[in-house]
Write an enzyme that holds these catalytic residues in place. Sequence first.
Site, PDB file in Angstrom:
ATOM      1  CG  ASP A  68      24.181  33.137  17.578  1.00 19.90           C
ATOM      2  OD1 ASP A  68      24.187  34.189  17.813  1.00 19.90           O
ATOM      3  OD2 ASP A  68      23.531  32.458  19.544  1.00 19.90           O
ATOM      4  CG  ASP A  69      25.050  27.653  15.699  1.00 26.94           C
ATOM      5  OD1 ASP A  69      26.096  28.065  16.835  1.00 26.94           O
ATOM      6  OD2 ASP A  69      24.370  27.111  16.381  1.00 26.94           O
TER       7      ASP A  69
END
Length: 308
Positions: free
Chosen positions: A11-12
């Site tokens: 993620d991110d």
Amino acid sequence: MLQVKLIVTGDDFGYCPRRNQGIVDCFLAGAVSNVSLLVNGSAAADAAELARRYNIPIGLHANLSEGSPVCEVLKTNSSLLNQDGFFHGKMGFRTALSKGLLNMSEVKQELKAQVELFHELTGHLPPHMDGHQHVHVLPEVRHIFAEVLEEYGIKYTRVPIEPGLHKCDWIPPSLMEFYLGVEEDSYNTVDVFTSHGIRWPDIYIGLTTMGKNMSVSNIRSAIDSAITDFMSKAPSPPDPTPQSRTVTIELMVHPGYPSVPPVGGCGEGPDDFSQSWERLHELQTLINPELQSHYKTRNIQLCSFKDL
């Protein structure tokens, strides 16, 4: 024979160059098999270029809670912004929503703008789309999110209902309260997403194995017990002949080299989460050869959403 398809999603992606590099290093080591892009991240264009260069499967990490919107008309005078002109934050967004202060047509506008920007950056629509800080399963938002996915033909998402969550006594009470809220919101989202034809893997793991709680043994036991739990509830095939069963899992991870201010973030600079040593701890755990050999032993095949 049980075949396990495991999507390890970083993620991110796009948050900052150091987080990007850490996620790419995990992908090249065979430890991450999929990424989720923050299009309002300060290094989103760099992330999209890295995904192209290394052929990394990439989806959209829709963000309504951190930093600035990407939709031009919402950058001023929008219900999605606090008095400083940024999104309300992880808890602030939830508070504003519960008070009825968020305009759902603006939520839809921003989600669509993020899909469009993802398309512009990567050259394709996202095969999967989930929510930064799990905003996509919140009341009201879940309906808008499902409409946007259906509109763009995005087939896959994430539903963060984690088997074994209630047994994890190492999670501090305040964090557990947040996780249980996410779980309840997720249960209430299942029918909404199903009615829009949206799918997700059989099993989700990631809350109980995050940051300092991540270890090779934790990931191993989370996967093993989740599979056992899933198979005990799965209907038996009608014919008694042995046949291959496939179970799909998404493991949500947040590896990287920690952000160094002022570089990074989604408009407000990097947060404590991204600056934490825990990002590097996740990276080092995920690339541990012991974990890779466990996957092989258990017939676990790493893949992405387009392989489901």
